[in-house]
Write a protein that holds these residues in place. Structure first.
Motif, PDB file in Angstrom:
ATOM      1  N   UNK A 108       0.837  -1.196   0.000  1.00 60.97           N
ATOM      2  CA  UNK A 108       0.000   0.000   0.000  1.00 60.97           C
ATOM      3  C   UNK A 108       0.881   1.257   0.000  1.00 60.97           C
ATOM      4  N   UNK A 109       1.946   1.209   0.773  1.00 56.96           N
ATOM      5  CA  UNK A 109       2.850   2.367   0.856  1.00 56.96           C
ATOM      6  C   UNK A 109       3.476   2.662  -0.507  1.00 56.96           C
ATOM      7  N   UNK A 110       3.929   1.619  -1.201  1.00 60.59           N
ATOM      8  CA  UNK A 110       4.566   1.885  -2.509  1.00 60.59           C
ATOM      9  C   UNK A 110       3.542   2.400  -3.511  1.00 60.59           C
ATOM     10  N   UNK A 111       2.290   1.913  -3.398  1.00 59.46           N
ATOM     11  CA  UNK A 111       1.228   2.410  -4.277  1.00 59.46           C
ATOM     12  C   UNK A 111       0.982   3.899  -4.020  1.00 59.46           C
ATOM     13  N   UNK A 112       0.890   4.268  -2.741  1.00 61.41           N
ATOM     14  CA  UNK A 112       0.664   5.678  -2.394  1.00 61.41           C
ATOM     15  C   UNK A 112       1.823   6.531  -2.903  1.00 61.41           C
ATOM     16  N   UNK A 113       3.063   6.065  -2.719  1.00 66.28           N
ATOM     17  CA  UNK A 113       4.224   6.833  -3.171  1.00 66.28           C
ATOM     18  C   UNK A 113       4.198   7.029  -4.679  1.00 66.28           C
ATOM     19  N   UNK A 114       3.779   5.958  -5.391  1.00 66.93           N
ATOM     20  CA  UNK A 114       3.732   6.057  -6.853  1.00 66.93           C
ATOM     21  C   UNK A 114       2.679   7.090  -7.271  1.00 66.93           C
ATOM     22  N   UNK A 115       1.535   7.081  -6.601  1.00 70.28           N
ATOM     23  CA  UNK A 115       0.459   8.032  -6.933  1.00 70.28           C
ATOM     24  C   UNK A 115       0.895   9.463  -6.648  1.00 70.28           C
ATOM     25  N   UNK A 116       1.623   9.667  -5.547  1.00 67.98           N
ATOM     26  CA  UNK A 116       2.122  11.008  -5.214  1.00 67.98           C
ATOM     27  C   UNK A 116       3.055  11.500  -6.331  1.00 67.98           C
ATOM     28  N   UNK A 117       3.915  10.585  -6.791  1.00 68.15           N
ATOM     29  CA  UNK A 117       4.856  10.961  -7.844  1.00 68.15           C
ATOM     30  C   UNK A 117       4.140  11.246  -9.157  1.00 68.15           C
ATOM     31  N   UNK A 118       3.059  10.469  -9.450  1.00 68.32           N
ATOM     32  CA  UNK A 118       2.334  10.640 -10.707  1.00 68.32           C
ATOM     33  C   UNK A 118       1.465  11.889 -10.722  1.00 68.32           C
ATOM     34  N   UNK A 119       1.077  12.389  -9.552  1.00 66.88           N
ATOM     35  CA  UNK A 119       0.145  13.529  -9.497  1.00 66.88           C
ATOM     36  C   UNK A 119       0.705  14.649  -8.631  1.00 66.88           C
ATOM     37  N   UNK A 120       1.784  15.280  -9.100  1.00 71.27           N
ATOM     38  CA  UNK A 120       2.458  16.299  -8.266  1.00 71.27           C
ATOM     39  C   UNK A 120       1.566  17.495  -7.927  1.00 71.27           C
ATOM     40  N   UNK A 121       0.705  17.912  -8.859  1.00 70.36           N
ATOM     41  CA  UNK A 121      -0.146  19.081  -8.582  1.00 70.36           C
ATOM     42  C   UNK A 121      -1.141  18.767  -7.466  1.00 70.36           C
ATOM     43  N   UNK A 122      -1.740  17.579  -7.560  1.00 73.89           N
ATOM     44  CA  UNK A 122      -2.703  17.186  -6.527  1.00 73.89           C
ATOM     45  C   UNK A 122      -2.007  17.060  -5.169  1.00 73.89           C
TER      46      UNK A 122
END
Lengths: 104, 486
Positions: free
Chosen positions: B425-439
């Motif tokens: 779950x942590x790696x998924x969240x980190x990936x999403x943060x990286x993919x959506x910098x504006x959000x």
């Protein structure tokens, strides 16, 4: 027993009670009943001569309490008979003149 | 007047004014026969079928008291902590066609139940002044004039209800607003139903509420002149009638007029109260002891026997659940009202987290517990709290347990619910943060509203990627930790 200045019962009291009982009394009847009812009250007032401290008021002359029946229904089947005795009926109910106001 | 009510600030209908309310509740007792005769006590029969010479007031007929009605009245007295004692029936004299004897047999100076009290769900108490036995009246239907009494051409009378046993419960003027009044009536109804004294159905008229309302300036010590409102047929009407009447009285006083003590009729369609009786003399009922009945004087043994058959009362059940769950009685009220408190207490006793149990019971078991057992419930809550099931998954499994019983782990496996590894779950969240910098910038730097919106976005993305398997609560914790630099 009753001082004349403060009568136990006035003619107005009798008129009031007669009105509550839906009785129409003539002036003569009012006078007569005021006297008679005052005599009844005077008779009951004899009790005032007794020391009644600690004597509980009596609710009924019989020394009984808890006269109860079991909760078992009976089919009385009296509707037709009682409706037949009524002065006016409609839809299996008693028909009465229009009533002023709500039940108290 | 009584214990706990004084501390509370009233919900003011008109600012600066306090409303004082005392309720008189009539409840039909759940007997098979009438109070003084063997005709049936039954709702909805054909007109004048449940009648006999006594309920018709025919000459020569004599009343004999129904033992069951006395027992039910004592049950009410016990449930309301009333003083129960020797009582005497009295005639209340008035002329009205629904009362064929031209008097109603009631209790006046010596009621069967004296002072007591009722406890509201929030723990406040309301005084009970008395709860006495009396007979119900017949039912009049006004014909012509659109059913309005004043314009009716004539009236029809059905005596099926005449003589049905009633308990009249007179509450102290301890209530201070529509909410108080509704809570009181709801609690009273719950008690009457729980002890089997009445079915409590307001819509069928087996429970009727008369409401005494007065107003006084806030801080005033004296009560104002009160009006009694009749014809209240629902809890909703009760609140509306109180609000209307309080405003009417305040308007009168502020216009320099006085409130007249009178009986007023609530008109649900027009949303107002109006007066019906004008003659002051109509209040003179000339009560006197009923000569055809002897006093009722229940022995201590009889009262104790009845006490032993009382079920747990709503207030006792609230206290039991509140203690088990570590919450206040108000928080336990809904669960008790739904009759789910035994399940909740047992699940908590089996080790379940109390807060989760109450949430499920109050929100997810509205249609009942079905085949859910306390042990399965406790096991489910343990899986949820331990992170093996998300809140959404737990709800699904709970529905399975209600429908078919069984074991929560088996149902979870059937649905393919598996705990997500936190590392995954942590790696998924980190990936999403990286993919959506504006959000992510919006989440970290935005105001509360923006932050909320963005957390919703990220949780939504996680759910999408995991097909709803992730626990939203844990995702939010991860987002917070990352934002704080962790």
């Amino acid at each position: 027993m009753n001082s004349p200045e403060t009568p136990r019962l006035t003619r107005d009291d009798v008129a009031h009670v007669a009105n509550l009982a839906r009785l129409t009394l003539t002036d003569d009847e009012l006078d007569a009943f005021t006297g008679q009812l005052a005599d009844v009250l005077d008779h009951a007032a004899d009790l005032e001569a007794l020391d009644l401290d600690g004597v509980a008021p009596m609710a009924n002359p019989f020394p009984l309490v808890n006269v109860l029946r079991t909760d078992t229904p009976v089919d009385h089947d009296v509707r037709d008979e009682v409706l037949a005795a009524a002065p006016s009926i409609e839809d299996e109910q008693f028909r009465v003149p229009p009533v002023l106001g709500e039940a108290p | 007047m009584s214990d706990g009510m004084g501390e509370r600030v009233s919900d003011a209908i008109v600012p600066g004014w306090e409303v004082v309310i005392g309720l008189e509740v009539h409840a039909e007792l759940a007997t098979a026969t009438k109070l003084f005769s063997t005709a049936r006590n039954e709702f909805g029969g054909d007109p004048n079928t449940n009648v006999d010479p006594v309920s018709l007031g025919l000459p020569g007929s004599l009343p004999v008291l129904n033992e069951k009605a006395v027992e039910l009245a004592i049950r009410v007295g016990l449930a309301l902590d009333c003083e129960i004692g020797r009582s005497v029936f009295a005639r209340k004299n008035y002329f009205y066609p629904d009362m064929p004897k031209d008097f109603q047999i009631s209790q006046y100076e010596l009621p069967i139940n004296g002072r007591g009290h009722l406890e509201l769900p929030d723990g406040r108490t309301v005084g009970i002044e008395r709860a006495h036995l009396e007979e119900d009246t017949g039912k009049s239907t006004h014909v012509g004039g659109g059913g309005r009494i004043h314009e009716a051409g004539h009236s029809l009378v059905d005596y099926n209800r005449a003589g049905v046993p009633l308990i009249e419960i007179v509450g102290a003027p301890d209530l201070r607003g529509p909410e108080d009044a509704r809570a009181y009536v709801a609690e009273l109804r719950a008690i009457l139903v729980a002890i089997g004294a009445s079915d409590g159905k307001m819509e069928e008229g087996s429970m009727r509420v008369d409401c005494n309302v007065s107003v006084r300036r806030e801080g005033a010590a004296e009560f104002g002149t009160r009006c009694e409102i009749k014809n209240i047929n629902s809890l909703r009407s009760l609140g509306r009638a109180i609000e209307y009447e309080a405003r009417r009285q305040v308007d009168l006083i502020e216009a320099g007029e006085a409130v007249q003590q009178q009986t007023r009729h609530w008109n649900e369609d027009e949303g107002r109260t109006h007066t019906l009786r004008s003659k002051e003399e109509a209040y003179d009922y000339r009560y006197f002891p009923e000569p055809d009945l002897v006093p009722v004087d229940p022995s201590d043994e009889w009262i104790d026997e009845i006490r032993a058959t009382l079920p747990a009362l709503p207030r006792e059940r609230r206290h039991r659940l509140a203690e088990a769950a570590g919450v206040d009685t108000a928080a336990a009220a809904l669960t008790v009202e739904r009759g789910m408190d035994d399940l909740a207490v047992d699940a908590i006793a089996a080790g379940a987290d109390a807060a989760r149990v109450l949430v499920h019971v109050d929100n997810n078991l509205a249609d009942g517990a079905g085949r859910l057992t306390a042990d399965a419930f406790a096991a489910l809550v343990a899986m949820e709290v331990g992170g093996d099931l998300t809140a959404t998954q737990a709800k699904t499994v709970l529905a399975d347990l209600v429908a078919s019983g069984g074991d929560p782990a088996a149902h979870a496996a059937t649905h393919g619910f598996e705990a997500m590894d936190t590392g995954e779950l942590e790696s998924l969240v980190d990936r999403l943060i990286a993919d959506h910098p504006d959000d992510w910038a919006g989440f970290v730097g935005g105001d509360d509203k923006e932050r909320k919106k963005k957390s919703g976005f990220f949780v939504g993305q996680v759910m999408k990627a995991t097909q709803g398997q992730a626990d939203g609560r844990i995702v939010n914790e991860l987002l917070e930790r990352r934002a704080a630099g962790g």
